[in-house]
Design an enzyme around this catalytic site. Structure first.
Site, PDB file in Angstrom:
ATOM      1  N   GLU A 279      39.172  46.452  41.462  1.00 10.71           N
ATOM      2  CA  GLU A 279      39.790  45.556  40.481  1.00 10.71           C
ATOM      3  C   GLU A 279      41.055  44.809  41.460  1.00 10.71           C
ATOM      4  OE1 GLU A 279      38.630  44.139  37.793  1.00 10.71           O
ATOM      5  OE2 GLU A 279      37.274  45.913  37.837  1.00 10.71           O
ATOM      6  N   GLU A 358      31.688  40.122  43.473  1.00  7.57           N
ATOM      7  CA  GLU A 358      31.589  41.572  43.153  1.00  7.57           C
ATOM      8  C   GLU A 358      31.308  42.552  44.181  1.00  7.57           C
ATOM      9  OE1 GLU A 358      33.162  42.634  40.416  1.00  7.57           O
ATOM     10  OE2 GLU A 358      33.291  40.621  39.520  1.00  7.57           O
TER      11      GLU A 358
HETATM   12 ZN   LIG Z   1      34.768  43.398  39.808  1.00  3.76          ZN
END
Ligand SMILES: [Zn+2]
Length: 420
Positions: A279, A358
């Site tokens: 994150e 991601e």
């Molecule tokens: Zn993520």
């Protein structure tokens, strides 16, 4: 046109559903390719046979439900137009008041209610499914409460946006898409600012992380990356779900590092810190702002295309549907229909971009916390927990996966070598 619309819908939709049923249940298999058999990405190595069977079943049903739901809103707008409900909603609003900022929200409320009621069975099936497979732990009244909150939050935001949009359309026939877009820029930014502090707490309770030792570790990690946070928030989600989540959201002074308590209950500290590092990676690589920029740019394209198509559709078929002009509020179902089509078309593109982001957050995380065992452990736990599929069928990945598949994520970690 009406007849043709009804006929083609009645033929095409069942064919579409049948195709996805066969695709998901018969033509594709959840197994990992031969090369990865026995690796940490192979569910056989970290799931029981029962867990694997449940994951497969649940994913198939979930995916089928998703693909049925995808064009569902289009069908609702077609129904609203074909059955002539749009002019009825409009007259209803006008009977209450001729003022734009009253009659337009009333129209939006009626249309949203119809859409909500017709799509309710699908939502409910989704909730029951997730409950039956042990992911949702939310009772019906709590789920219903969340549904109603999102209905009203959605209505307030939509009512405001649509009212402004139709006032703009009245004032300028040719430039409304541009002015609407210019107004959307501060709106999106504002939403991003208030989301963590005003909107999210409507659904769940946010408290300070109960484990001070872990909080200290997370903050140390955050400070290494220059994140201006002095506390970590814990959300009480275990009453609603077994699924895990963590995120950094908000901008400026409203920035928040958030962990669901389910994550804390099911991962050890090393695994949690890897998820946190992921994150933090998003934050450091400015994914939040890039996302905002992407939304702003794509809404410009979306509004312009919608503007072009809306004028064509209303000129050709407006009379038939009782829609007098583009700037007439009864054109709203056509506008929403076009926006829904555009959003379906852009979904695979957005997902592909998101998967890329991601992947780089995963790479950042393993650089920052080079504990491969914890990293792989956290992904395996996420898979078991969400009853997810490790290797979804291609169409599912293109439409539904904003993250790389778990197989891809675990393989990336397995192949990762820290550069000396
Ligand atoms: Zn993520």
């Amino acid at each position: 046109m009406k007849k043709r619309l009804v006929l083609s819908t009645l033929v095409l939709f069942p064919v579409y559903v049948l195709f996805f049923y066969l695709y998901l249940f018969h033509w594709t298999s959840p197994d990992v390719p031969q090369a990865y058999k026995g690796s940490a990405a192979d569910p056989v190595t970290f799931m029981t046979a029962q867990e694997m069977a449940l994951s497969q079943e649940y994913s198939q049903y979930r995916n089928l439900l998703y693909f049925i739901g995808l064009p569902f809103e289009i069908l609702i707008y077609i129904a609203v137009l074909v059955f002539g409900w749009s002019p009825v909603f409009k007259r209803f609003g006008e009977r209450v008041s001729k003022l734009s900022f009253i009659k337009i929200p009333i129209y939006v409320l009626l249309l949203s209610t119809v859409v909500w009621l017709i799509s309710f069975p699908l939502d409910f099936i989704g909730y029951r499914l997730s409950f039956q497979y042990g992911i949702s732990t939310q009772n019906f009244s709590s789920w219903m409460r969340d549904e109603l909150i999102s209905f009203w939050v959605g209505f307030i935001i939509m009512g405001l946006l649509i009212t402004v949009l139709y006032i703009l359309m009245k004032k300028t026939q040719k430039r409304w898409w541009l002015y609407a877009w210019l107004l959307l820029i501060p709106f999106f930014t504002f939403m991003m600012y208030i989301q963590p502090v005003w909107i999210d707490p409507l659904y769940n309770e946010f408290t300070e992380l109960k484990d001070p030792v872990l909080e200290e570790k997370i903050l140390t990690l955050a400070h290494q990356a220059d994140i201006p946070a002095d506390r970590v928030f814990e959300v009480d989600m275990s009453e609603k779900t077994n699924a895990m989540n963590a995120y950094v959201n908000g901008i400026g002074s409203n920035l928040r590092i958030v962990l669901w308590d389910t994550t804390l209950n099911q991962l050890d500290d090393g695994e949690t810190l890897f998820i946190m590092a992921h994150e933090i990676g998003h934050y450091v690589m400015n994914h939040l702002y890039m996302n905002l920029g992407g939304v702003i740019l794509s809404s410009l394209a979306g509004l312009y295309i919608t503007y072009l198509l809306l004028h064509v559709v209303i000129r050709k078929w407006g009379d038939e549907f009782g829609v007098k002009s583009v700037s007439d509020i009864s054109s709203l179902p056509v506008l929403f229909l076009l926006l829904t089509v555009l959003s379906i078309i852009s979904t695979p593109i957005e997902s592909a971009i998101s998967r890329q982001a991601e992947r780089s957050a995963d790479e950042y995380a393993i650089e920052m916390r080079p504990d491969r065992e914890a990293a792989i452990g956290s992904f395996q736990q996420l898979t078991i927990n969400g009853r997810s599929e490790v290797n979804p069928p291609a169409l599912v990945k293109f439409f539904r996966y904003g993250h790389p598949t778990m197989m891809e994520r675990i393989i990336m970690l397995e192949e990762y070598e820290k550069e000396q």
